[in-house]
Design an enzyme around this catalytic site. Structure first.
Site, PDB file in Angstrom:
ATOM      1  N   ASN A 194       0.809  -1.235   0.000  1.00 28.31           N
ATOM      2  CA  ASN A 194       0.000   0.000   0.000  1.00 28.31           C
ATOM      3  C   ASN A 194       0.835   1.275   0.000  1.00 28.31           C
ATOM      4  OD1 ASN A 194       0.752  -0.530   2.635  1.00 28.31           O
ATOM      5  ND2 ASN A 194      -1.150   0.200   3.525  1.00 28.31           N
ATOM      6  N   GLU A 201       3.880  -4.580  12.490  1.00 31.03           N
ATOM      7  CA  GLU A 201       2.928  -3.487  12.226  1.00 31.03           C
ATOM      8  C   GLU A 201       1.818  -4.090  11.373  1.00 31.03           C
ATOM      9  OE1 GLU A 201       3.123  -0.657  13.585  1.00 31.03           O
ATOM     10  OE2 GLU A 201       5.228  -0.307  14.091  1.00 31.03           O
ATOM     11  N   CYS A 239      -3.579   1.176   6.624  1.00 30.55           N
ATOM     12  CA  CYS A 239      -3.813   0.453   7.879  1.00 30.55           C
ATOM     13  C   CYS A 239      -4.556   1.342   8.861  1.00 30.55           C
ATOM     14  CB  CYS A 239      -2.505  -0.049   8.457  1.00 30.55           C
ATOM     15  SG  CYS A 239      -1.256   1.235   8.621  1.00 30.55           S
ATOM     16  N   GLU A 295       7.463   1.242  15.737  1.00 31.07           N
ATOM     17  CA  GLU A 295       8.461   1.777  14.813  1.00 31.07           C
ATOM     18  C   GLU A 295       8.497   3.284  14.976  1.00 31.07           C
ATOM     19  OE1 GLU A 295       9.177  -0.580  10.776  1.00 31.07           O
ATOM     20  OE2 GLU A 295       7.215   0.363  10.833  1.00 31.07           O
TER      21      GLU A 295
HETATM   22  P1  NAD Z   1       0.551  -9.272   3.536  1.00 26.34           P
HETATM   23  O1  NAD Z   1       0.626  -9.712   4.943  1.00 26.34           O
HETATM   24  O2  NAD Z   1      -0.152 -10.108   2.560  1.00 26.34           O
HETATM   25  O3  NAD Z   1       2.012  -9.061   2.931  1.00 26.34           O
HETATM   26  C1  NAD Z   1       2.958  -8.191   3.522  1.00 26.34           C
HETATM   27  C2  NAD Z   1       4.353  -8.645   3.147  1.00 26.34           C
HETATM   28  O4  NAD Z   1       4.614  -9.920   3.739  1.00 26.34           O
HETATM   29  C3  NAD Z   1       4.607  -8.807   1.656  1.00 26.34           C
HETATM   30  O5  NAD Z   1       5.912  -8.347   1.368  1.00 26.34           O
HETATM   31  C4  NAD Z   1       4.519 -10.322   1.477  1.00 26.34           C
HETATM   32  O6  NAD Z   1       5.244 -10.788   0.371  1.00 26.34           O
HETATM   33  C5  NAD Z   1       5.141 -10.813   2.760  1.00 26.34           C
HETATM   34  N1  NAD Z   1       4.776 -12.175   3.162  1.00 26.34           N
HETATM   35  C6  NAD Z   1       3.654 -12.866   2.846  1.00 26.34           C
HETATM   36  N2  NAD Z   1       3.672 -14.083   3.448  1.00 26.34           N
HETATM   37  C7  NAD Z   1       4.825 -14.151   4.155  1.00 26.34           C
HETATM   38  C8  NAD Z   1       5.408 -15.139   5.005  1.00 26.34           C
HETATM   39  N3  NAD Z   1       4.803 -16.306   5.253  1.00 26.34           N
HETATM   40  N4  NAD Z   1       6.592 -14.867   5.583  1.00 26.34           N
HETATM   41  C9  NAD Z   1       7.209 -13.678   5.372  1.00 26.34           C
HETATM   42  N5  NAD Z   1       6.711 -12.697   4.575  1.00 26.34           N
HETATM   43  C10 NAD Z   1       5.527 -12.931   3.977  1.00 26.34           C
HETATM   44  O7  NAD Z   1      -0.065  -7.795   3.617  1.00 26.34           O
HETATM   45  P2  NAD Z   1      -0.484  -6.853   2.409  1.00 26.34           P
HETATM   46  O8  NAD Z   1      -1.728  -7.419   1.806  1.00 26.34           O
HETATM   47  O9  NAD Z   1       0.700  -6.574   1.556  1.00 26.34           O
HETATM   48  O10 NAD Z   1      -0.838  -5.499   3.194  1.00 26.34           O
HETATM   49  C11 NAD Z   1      -2.111  -5.206   3.673  1.00 26.34           C
HETATM   50  C12 NAD Z   1      -2.183  -5.392   5.178  1.00 26.34           C
HETATM   51  O11 NAD Z   1      -1.111  -4.705   5.801  1.00 26.34           O
HETATM   52  C13 NAD Z   1      -3.438  -4.788   5.793  1.00 26.34           C
HETATM   53  O12 NAD Z   1      -3.957  -5.659   6.762  1.00 26.34           O
HETATM   54  C14 NAD Z   1      -2.954  -3.516   6.459  1.00 26.34           C
HETATM   55  O13 NAD Z   1      -3.752  -3.067   7.532  1.00 26.34           O
HETATM   56  C15 NAD Z   1      -1.580  -3.909   6.888  1.00 26.34           C
HETATM   57  N6  NAD Z   1      -0.723  -2.748   7.037  1.00 26.34           N
HETATM   58  C16 NAD Z   1      -0.321  -2.408   8.288  1.00 26.34           C
HETATM   59  C17 NAD Z   1       0.455  -1.279   8.463  1.00 26.34           C
HETATM   60  C18 NAD Z   1       0.897  -0.877   9.834  1.00 26.34           C
HETATM   61  O14 NAD Z   1       1.795  -0.054   9.934  1.00 26.34           O
HETATM   62  N7  NAD Z   1       0.330  -1.402  10.899  1.00 26.34           N
HETATM   63  C19 NAD Z   1       0.829  -0.506   7.369  1.00 26.34           C
HETATM   64  C20 NAD Z   1       0.410  -0.892   6.106  1.00 26.34           C
HETATM   65  C21 NAD Z   1      -0.366  -2.029   5.952  1.00 26.34           C
END
Ligand code: NAD
Length: 491
Positions: free
Chosen positions: A162, A258, A292, A471
């Site tokens: 995002n 996060e 998020c 963070e």
């Molecule tokens: P996601 O969890 O699908 O993927 C995030 C990252 O993790 C990607 O780089 C992905 O390739 C990697 N990943 C996936 N499976 C993995 C595994 N088993 N081991 C290690 N890495 C792995 O999330 P997304 O769909 O990219 O992002 C959306 C989500 O992120 C939403 O829930 C949003 O709320 C959250 N988000 C949180 C914050 C925050 O600061 N709290 C900020 C932005 C997004």
């Protein structure tokens, strides 16, 4: 395959080629035999090839990171801060190039893509100015007791799709300033800007200090399981965060998580409706709701509910949906097919359950008349039950519910009644009432009369299943460190 660095021009302006993308390992641009492509979510056209890293690439990057970390940890912090500041300057000079690439891979409107680069620069610069002293616990004739913060070694930054630039820089700054080597793993959906950022960074940091690996779904698990990585800073969904933590537990890696949010906004009866409703609509729909800390549930006092709903709908209707390169667009597409299915699932579910749809509920046609991309019109659900899916879960898209409230205690309980605890806000002209409510909200960031506003010198983290640790700010620097207390007996 190894490729020469693109280099810099004699004027000092950095030149990066945005049509070729490589892993960055030990200062080199490294290709892989297998490649893959991301999709432009507005046009559904494929972007350029990116590497699919192998296990050997992972081993190489970690080995070089370990060597680099030893030297970088001994580099004075002022020098590390200066390097981060110079990197920020270079990123600023390439703002337009990065912003255009961001629109092509992520979909957001160009104006917001530029704002993301501005924020990334700010996050680098401001974290490089943070004070990071040792803590003098005792200093007497007999003894000195000092707590100091020592780099962990090799860190891994896992970035979602995002905010691929801003969230990568949010990890690069604290990891490198505190003296660690860092490997960035961008999302397979948005690998391009992350790889280019780290390519650009090679001008300012010794080889191996900051590296980047792109890959498929194997890459994250390989990295989090690697025994020679000391810390994982993960931003993404709660479900993946749990997997990351489980994998990290095998070697007791430090983790910062996060994760997802389901932020409530509580609107009190005294607000200026015409001013507040458009703000709420924008803060729910910014980045097409894919933030998020976007507003995800809006609790509006019963006495103003109808009027407030009408103003939210009016404001949301004025926000244009379309390709991020078109003029005056507020909302680009949903970033990827999987997320598009998820968001349309929430819309279908709301219709099936016969919740009142105040506006939207249909797939959008882009303002240029094309129907190609993953566009969804803003959708507002009118007062669904508290246990409905749209209230309980995070859609991460341009759909949100408005809910009525009458009793202050009750609305606080409803706002807190979630497994998430990332952000929450209260909207009121009565600051005594607003502060009273705000203090009882269980979330890592709590706002009064705003939402989503964050800053690089303030710690950011989540309650409950929205995260672990924090963070940014000094706390963020410490999260990349071992705490060491030195007891020095003078006599
Ligand atoms: P996601 O969890 O699908 O993927 C995030 C990252 O993790 C990607 O780089 C992905 O390739 C990697 N990943 C996936 N499976 C993995 C595994 N088993 N081991 C290690 N890495 C792995 O999330 P997304 O769909 O990219 O992002 C959306 C989500 O992120 C939403 O829930 C949003 O709320 C959250 N988000 C949180 C914050 C925050 O600061 N709290 C900020 C932005 C997004």
């Amino acid at each position: 395959m190894v490729v020469q660095a693109n280099g810099t021009s004699s004027s000092g302006k950095f030149i990066l080629k945005f049509d070729e993308f490589f892993n960055i390992i030990n200062g080199g641009l490294i290709g892989t035999d297998e490649t893959r492509r991301g999709i432009n979510p507005s046009t559904l056209e494929e972007n350029a090839d990116v590497p699919v890293s192998t296990k050997k690439d992972v081993d190489d990057a970690v080995r070089f990171a370990r060597e680099a970390a030893e030297v970088w940890a001994e580099t004075p912090i002022t020098q590390r801060q200066q390097a981060v500041t110079k990197f920020a300057d270079a990123l600023r000079s390439l703002k337009d190039d990065f912003a255009k690439m961001l629109v092509k891979e992520q979909g957001k409107p160009l104006i917001f893509a530029k704002a993301e680069v501005d924020n990334a620069v700010r996050w680098l610069e401001e974290q490089a100015k943070l004070p990071f002293p040792e803590d003098m616990i005792e200093d007497t004739d007999e003894k000195q007791v000092v707590t100091r913060y020592m780099p962990l070694g090799v860190a891994l930054g896992i970035v979602p799709w995002n905010f691929p630039i801003m969230l990568a820089c949010g990890k690069i700054a604290p990891a490198l300033i505190s003296g660690n080597a860092l490997i960035i793993k961008p999302s397979p959906f948005t690998p391009y800007c992350g790889l280019k950022l780290v390519e650009l960074a090679q001008e300012f940091f010794p080889p191996g200090v900051i590296q980047a690996l792109s890959g498929d779904d194997n890459l994250g698990p390989w990295l989090t399981a690697h025994p020679l990585i000391d810390k994982v800073s993960f931003t993404g969904s709660t479900m993946t965060g749990k997997r990351v933590m489980e994998s990290c537990s095998k070697t007791l890696k430090r983790v910062t998580l996060e994760l997802g949010g389901n932020d409530p906004a509580i609107v009190c009866s005294e607000v200026n409706i015409k001013e507040t409703a458009p703000k709420i609509a924008q803060l729910a729909l910014l980045n097409s709701g894919q933030i998020c800390i976007a507003i995800k549930r809006v609790y509006v006092h019963s006495s103003i509910y109808e009027e407030f709903l009408a103003e939210v709908v009016k404001a949301a209707k004025s926000l244009l949906v379309g390709d991020g390169f078109e003029e005056n667009i507020f909302m680009g597409p949903i970033q990827n097919a999987m997320q598009y299915e998820r968001v349309t699932g929430f819309i279908e579910d709301s219709k099936k359950q016969k919740w009142k749809v105040a506006m939207g509920g249909e797939i959008a046609i882009s303002s240029n008349g094309h129907r190609t991309g993953y566009f969804i019109n803003p959708t507002v659900i009118d007062n669904p039950p508290d246990d409905s899916r749209i209230v309980m879960e995070e859609p991460f898209g341009p759909i949100f519910p408005l809910l009525r409230w009458d009793n202050e205690n009750d609305v606080i309980n409803r706002a807190n009644d979630t497994l998430m605890g990332l952000g929450a806000s209260v909207w009121s002209n009565d600051l005594v009432q607003a502060s009273r409510i705000a203090k009882r909200l269980k979330a890592g960031s709590v706002w009064v009369n705003t939402h989503t506003e964050i800053q690089p010198d303030a710690a950011f983290g989540g309650y409950k299943q929205s995260g672990l640790g924090a963070e940014w700010g000094v706390q963020g620097l410490k999260s990349y460190c071992n705490t060491q207390t030195l007891y020095l007996k003078k006599k």
